[in-house]
Design a protein around this motif. Structure first.
Motif, PDB file in Angstrom:
ATOM      1  N   ILE A 119     -18.401 -54.532  11.769  1.00  0.00           N
ATOM      2  CA  ILE A 119     -17.593 -53.972  12.865  1.00  0.00           C
ATOM      3  C   ILE A 119     -17.990 -54.622  14.190  1.00  0.00           C
ATOM      4  O   ILE A 119     -17.133 -54.948  15.015  1.00  0.00           O
ATOM      5  CB  ILE A 119     -17.728 -52.439  12.914  1.00  0.00           C
ATOM      6  CG1 ILE A 119     -17.055 -51.820  11.682  1.00  0.00           C
ATOM      7  CG2 ILE A 119     -17.118 -51.875  14.201  1.00  0.00           C
ATOM      8  CD1 ILE A 119     -17.375 -50.353  11.467  1.00  0.00           C
ATOM      9  N   ALA A 120     -19.282 -54.854  14.391  1.00  0.00           N
ATOM     10  CA  ALA A 120     -19.733 -55.520  15.627  1.00  0.00           C
ATOM     11  C   ALA A 120     -19.107 -56.909  15.744  1.00  0.00           C
ATOM     12  O   ALA A 120     -18.684 -57.319  16.829  1.00  0.00           O
ATOM     13  CB  ALA A 120     -21.254 -55.614  15.648  1.00  0.00           C
ATOM     14  N   ALA A 121     -19.039 -57.640  14.637  1.00  0.00           N
ATOM     15  CA  ALA A 121     -18.414 -58.967  14.667  1.00  0.00           C
ATOM     16  C   ALA A 121     -16.935 -58.863  14.994  1.00  0.00           C
ATOM     17  O   ALA A 121     -16.417 -59.624  15.824  1.00  0.00           O
ATOM     18  CB  ALA A 121     -18.618 -59.666  13.321  1.00  0.00           C
ATOM     19  N   LEU A 122     -16.234 -57.942  14.365  1.00  0.00           N
ATOM     20  CA  LEU A 122     -14.803 -57.777  14.638  1.00  0.00           C
ATOM     21  C   LEU A 122     -14.556 -57.354  16.079  1.00  0.00           C
ATOM     22  O   LEU A 122     -13.565 -57.768  16.694  1.00  0.00           O
ATOM     23  CB  LEU A 122     -14.201 -56.752  13.677  1.00  0.00           C
ATOM     24  CG  LEU A 122     -14.166 -57.172  12.210  1.00  0.00           C
ATOM     25  CD1 LEU A 122     -13.717 -56.005  11.332  1.00  0.00           C
ATOM     26  CD2 LEU A 122     -13.277 -58.380  12.011  1.00  0.00           C
ATOM     27  N   ARG A 123     -15.469 -56.576  16.637  1.00  0.00           N
ATOM     28  CA  ARG A 123     -15.306 -56.105  18.019  1.00  0.00           C
ATOM     29  C   ARG A 123     -15.476 -57.224  19.042  1.00  0.00           C
ATOM     30  O   ARG A 123     -15.079 -57.060  20.193  1.00  0.00           O
ATOM     31  CB  ARG A 123     -16.259 -54.956  18.299  1.00  0.00           C
ATOM     32  CG  ARG A 123     -15.844 -53.698  17.532  1.00  0.00           C
ATOM     33  CD  ARG A 123     -16.739 -52.565  17.833  1.00  0.00           C
ATOM     34  NE  ARG A 123     -16.307 -52.045  19.131  1.00  0.00           N
ATOM     35  CZ  ARG A 123     -16.490 -50.807  19.521  1.00  0.00           C
ATOM     36  NH1 ARG A 123     -17.105 -49.959  18.738  1.00  0.00           N
ATOM     37  NH2 ARG A 123     -16.072 -50.407  20.698  1.00  0.00           N
ATOM     38  N   THR A 124     -16.032 -58.370  18.645  1.00  0.00           N
ATOM     39  CA  THR A 124     -16.094 -59.489  19.584  1.00  0.00           C
ATOM     40  C   THR A 124     -14.694 -60.018  19.873  1.00  0.00           C
ATOM     41  O   THR A 124     -14.475 -60.676  20.886  1.00  0.00           O
ATOM     42  CB  THR A 124     -16.986 -60.645  19.060  1.00  0.00           C
ATOM     43  OG1 THR A 124     -16.416 -61.193  17.875  1.00  0.00           O
ATOM     44  CG2 THR A 124     -18.413 -60.177  18.821  1.00  0.00           C
ATOM     45  N   ARG A 125     -13.758 -59.755  18.986  1.00  0.00           N
ATOM     46  CA  ARG A 125     -12.363 -60.189  19.160  1.00  0.00           C
ATOM     47  C   ARG A 125     -11.415 -59.022  19.420  1.00  0.00           C
ATOM     48  O   ARG A 125     -10.408 -59.172  20.090  1.00  0.00           O
ATOM     49  CB  ARG A 125     -11.881 -60.948  17.922  1.00  0.00           C
ATOM     50  CG  ARG A 125     -12.620 -62.221  17.688  1.00  0.00           C
ATOM     51  CD  ARG A 125     -12.344 -63.184  18.848  1.00  0.00           C
ATOM     52  NE  ARG A 125     -13.115 -64.392  18.732  1.00  0.00           N
ATOM     53  CZ  ARG A 125     -14.063 -64.753  19.590  1.00  0.00           C
ATOM     54  NH1 ARG A 125     -14.374 -63.999  20.606  1.00  0.00           N
ATOM     55  NH2 ARG A 125     -14.704 -65.880  19.420  1.00  0.00           N
ATOM     56  N   LEU A 126     -11.722 -57.872  18.861  1.00  0.00           N
ATOM     57  CA  LEU A 126     -10.896 -56.671  19.011  1.00  0.00           C
ATOM     58  C   LEU A 126     -11.797 -55.518  19.440  1.00  0.00           C
ATOM     59  O   LEU A 126     -12.235 -54.722  18.610  1.00  0.00           O
ATOM     60  CB  LEU A 126     -10.202 -56.328  17.687  1.00  0.00           C
ATOM     61  CG  LEU A 126      -9.297 -57.401  17.090  1.00  0.00           C
ATOM     62  CD1 LEU A 126      -8.964 -57.085  15.645  1.00  0.00           C
ATOM     63  CD2 LEU A 126      -8.029 -57.525  17.917  1.00  0.00           C
ATOM     64  N   PRO A 127     -12.118 -55.412  20.738  1.00  0.00           N
ATOM     65  CA  PRO A 127     -13.107 -54.434  21.196  1.00  0.00           C
ATOM     66  C   PRO A 127     -12.785 -52.980  20.852  1.00  0.00           C
ATOM     67  O   PRO A 127     -13.676 -52.148  20.764  1.00  0.00           O
ATOM     68  CB  PRO A 127     -13.129 -54.628  22.709  1.00  0.00           C
ATOM     69  CG  PRO A 127     -12.559 -55.972  22.949  1.00  0.00           C
ATOM     70  CD  PRO A 127     -11.609 -56.241  21.818  1.00  0.00           C
ATOM     71  N   GLU A 128     -11.522 -52.689  20.631  1.00  0.00           N
ATOM     72  CA  GLU A 128     -11.136 -51.299  20.367  1.00  0.00           C
ATOM     73  C   GLU A 128     -11.299 -50.899  18.904  1.00  0.00           C
ATOM     74  O   GLU A 128     -11.201 -49.721  18.564  1.00  0.00           O
ATOM     75  CB  GLU A 128      -9.684 -51.075  20.804  1.00  0.00           C
ATOM     76  CG  GLU A 128      -8.641 -51.792  19.957  1.00  0.00           C
ATOM     77  CD  GLU A 128      -8.477 -53.285  20.235  1.00  0.00           C
ATOM     78  OE1 GLU A 128      -7.694 -53.916  19.499  1.00  0.00           O
ATOM     79  OE2 GLU A 128      -9.109 -53.816  21.151  1.00  0.00           O
ATOM     80  N   ILE A 129     -11.597 -51.836  18.043  1.00  0.00           N
ATOM     81  CA  ILE A 129     -11.624 -51.552  16.608  1.00  0.00           C
ATOM     82  C   ILE A 129     -12.939 -50.864  16.195  1.00  0.00           C
ATOM     83  O   ILE A 129     -13.991 -51.140  16.739  1.00  0.00           O
ATOM     84  CB  ILE A 129     -11.414 -52.848  15.792  1.00  0.00           C
ATOM     85  CG1 ILE A 129     -11.018 -52.525  14.368  1.00  0.00           C
ATOM     86  CG2 ILE A 129     -12.647 -53.714  15.801  1.00  0.00           C
ATOM     87  CD1 ILE A 129     -10.514 -53.719  13.596  1.00  0.00           C
ATOM     88  N   GLY A 130     -12.834 -49.926  15.279  1.00  0.00           N
ATOM     89  CA  GLY A 130     -13.992 -49.389  14.585  1.00  0.00           C
ATOM     90  C   GLY A 130     -14.814 -48.326  15.263  1.00  0.00           C
ATOM     91  O   GLY A 130     -15.871 -47.960  14.748  1.00  0.00           O
ATOM     92  N   GLN A 131     -14.392 -47.799  16.387  1.00  0.00           N
ATOM     93  CA  GLN A 131     -15.228 -46.805  17.077  1.00  0.00           C
ATOM     94  C   GLN A 131     -15.449 -45.568  16.214  1.00  0.00           C
ATOM     95  O   GLN A 131     -16.575 -45.072  16.124  1.00  0.00           O
ATOM     96  CB  GLN A 131     -14.627 -46.412  18.428  1.00  0.00           C
ATOM     97  CG  GLN A 131     -15.553 -45.512  19.233  1.00  0.00           C
ATOM     98  CD  GLN A 131     -16.928 -46.136  19.445  1.00  0.00           C
ATOM     99  OE1 GLN A 131     -17.048 -47.258  19.921  1.00  0.00           O
ATOM    100  NE2 GLN A 131     -17.982 -45.421  19.080  1.00  0.00           N
TER     101      GLN A 131
END
Length: 114
Positions: free
Chosen positions: A89-101
């Motif tokens: 999720i941390a990796a994906l949030r580098t591109r999509l900050p709103e994802i996975g909270q």
């Protein structure tokens, strides 16, 4: 480290940041073109022996593509489902900050989901 997912960002940064390209780079056009074509399929596995240049190839491809790419380096400590999902999720949030909270909240609870 406990099973909890509260990893400080300082520990996550090297895992979610692509390495630098070497100063001298042999451009592998045929392999870079194959990676371009791989965008047409749902999943691509890049497999080769250690030291054959997989990381360098992927980093060179990232440097030339217009695609949004999330980077994640895994190691043996990530063989824990809570930690794995946290770093993914941390990796994906580098591109999509709103994802996975919501997922991060669940993962950091005293009793993470199974």
């Amino acid at each position: 480290m406990s099973n909890r997912s509260s990893l400080p960002m300082a520990l996550l940064l090297p895992k979610v940041s692509p390495p630098r390209l070497p100063a001298t780079l042999v451009v592998r056009e045929r392999l870079l073109a194959a990676l371009d074509r791989a965008l047409m399929v749902p999943l691509t596995l890049l497999s080769a022996p250690a030291g054959s240049g997989k990381t360098t190839l992927l980093r060179a491809w990232i440097a030339r593509t217009s695609q949004s790419v999330a980077w994640l380096s895994l190691d043996e400590l990530d063989n824990n489902s809570t930690r794995f999902w946290t770093v993914l999720i941390a990796a994906l949030r580098t591109r999509l900050p709103e994802i996975g909270q919501n997922s991060l909240t669940l993962l950091s609870s005293p009793e993470p989901p199974h």
